[in-house]
Scaffold this motif. Structure first.
Motif, PDB file in Angstrom:
ATOM      1  N   GLN A 157      -3.436   4.403  -4.041  1.00  0.00           N
ATOM      2  CA  GLN A 157      -3.400   5.345  -2.908  1.00  0.00           C
ATOM      3  C   GLN A 157      -3.355   6.788  -3.403  1.00  0.00           C
ATOM      4  OE1 GLN A 157      -3.614   2.017  -1.523  1.00  0.00           O
ATOM      5  NE2 GLN A 157      -1.519   2.091  -2.296  1.00  0.00           N
ATOM      6  N   ASP A 198       0.821  -1.215   0.000  1.00  0.00           N
ATOM      7  CA  ASP A 198       0.000   0.000   0.000  1.00  0.00           C
ATOM      8  C   ASP A 198       0.854   1.264   0.000  1.00  0.00           C
ATOM      9  OD1 ASP A 198       1.040  -0.307   2.536  1.00  0.00           O
ATOM     10  OD2 ASP A 198      -0.812   0.246   3.585  1.00  0.00           O
ATOM     11  N   ARG A 233       5.417   2.813   4.198  1.00  0.00           N
ATOM     12  CA  ARG A 233       4.308   3.277   3.358  1.00  0.00           C
ATOM     13  C   ARG A 233       4.487   4.736   2.950  1.00  0.00           C
ATOM     14  NH1 ARG A 233      -0.356   5.997   3.406  1.00  0.00           N
ATOM     15  NH2 ARG A 233      -2.079   5.153   2.170  1.00  0.00           N
ATOM     16  N   TRP A 256       2.477   4.751  -0.592  1.00  0.00           N
ATOM     17  CA  TRP A 256       1.767   5.997  -0.924  1.00  0.00           C
ATOM     18  C   TRP A 256       1.874   6.392  -2.382  1.00  0.00           C
ATOM     19  CZ3 TRP A 256       3.495  10.501  -3.115  1.00  0.00           C
ATOM     20  CH2 TRP A 256       4.877  10.585  -3.314  1.00  0.00           C
TER      21      TRP A 256
END
Length: 194
Positions: free
Chosen positions: A70, A63, A106, A65
């Motif tokens: 995202q 996930d 992340r 960024w």
């Protein structure tokens, strides 16, 4: 001594030669496979005399960024542990080469190799003063790594024939080369390293 002769205190930094940045990958860089022979020649030269070689890689969480899911700018790429994150099978990986992972959190951008917390410490332990830099991509990870290296006081030789650009906008790669040169990197050909 010539500036492009390998000396004590020199290291080779090879940035992100990973499957997702190569043909067929999720974020393929045009011409990326063409630079691998030049990089391998440099790896052989550094390895033969025992100078440090660092192979860096994006090693993102699923996930991260920067991924489109995202609302980031890039398709998902180089997710840790996947085939896309592996180094190219055509890239030489000597036993003593040190692997540096970046973009592991992340929210960590991961463009600069110096975002990896242990890179600078390893360079300092090895007494490195000059970095020979190659890899992907000229206008992102190579650019930000070189800028950070220069800020930290390293002398940087960019192997101009051993980098390729994403070129999200036409000319981004050329602008990145110009920026690196203006700030103090020396642009040389890998063929000149001895």
């Amino acid at each position: 001594m010539k500036s492009d002769a390998i000396e004590i205190g020199d290291a080779l930094l090879v940035i992100d030669i990973q499957n997702d940045f190569l043909p067929g990958g999720s974020l393929a860089v045009s011409g990326s496979e063409q630079i691998i022979p030049a990089i391998n020649r440099c790896i052989e030269k550094f390895n033969a005399i025992g100078n440090p070689i660092f192979l860096t890689r994006d090693w993102h969480p699923v996930d991260h960024w920067s991924f489109a899911a995202q609302s980031g700018p890039w398709p998902a790429h180089c997710v840790a542990g996947t085939f896309g994150a592996e180094f190219s099978a055509n890239l030489l990986q000597p036993e003593k080469a040190q692997i540096i992972s970046k973009g592991v959190r992340r929210e960590s951008e991961g463009y600069s190799d110096f975002e990896a917390p242990d890179l600078q410490a390893r360079l300092e332990r090895a007494g490195i003063r000059r970095l020979f830099v190659a890899g992907l991509a000229t206008d992102y990870c190579v650019l930000y790594t070189v800028l950070d290296a220069l800020k930290l006081g390293y002398q940087v030789f960019l192997l101009q024939d051993a980098v390729r650009a994403v070129n999200v906008k036409p000319g981004d790669g050329d602008m990145a080369l110009q920026t690196m040169r203006q700030i103090g990197a020396q642009l040389i050909s890998s063929d000149l390293i001895s």
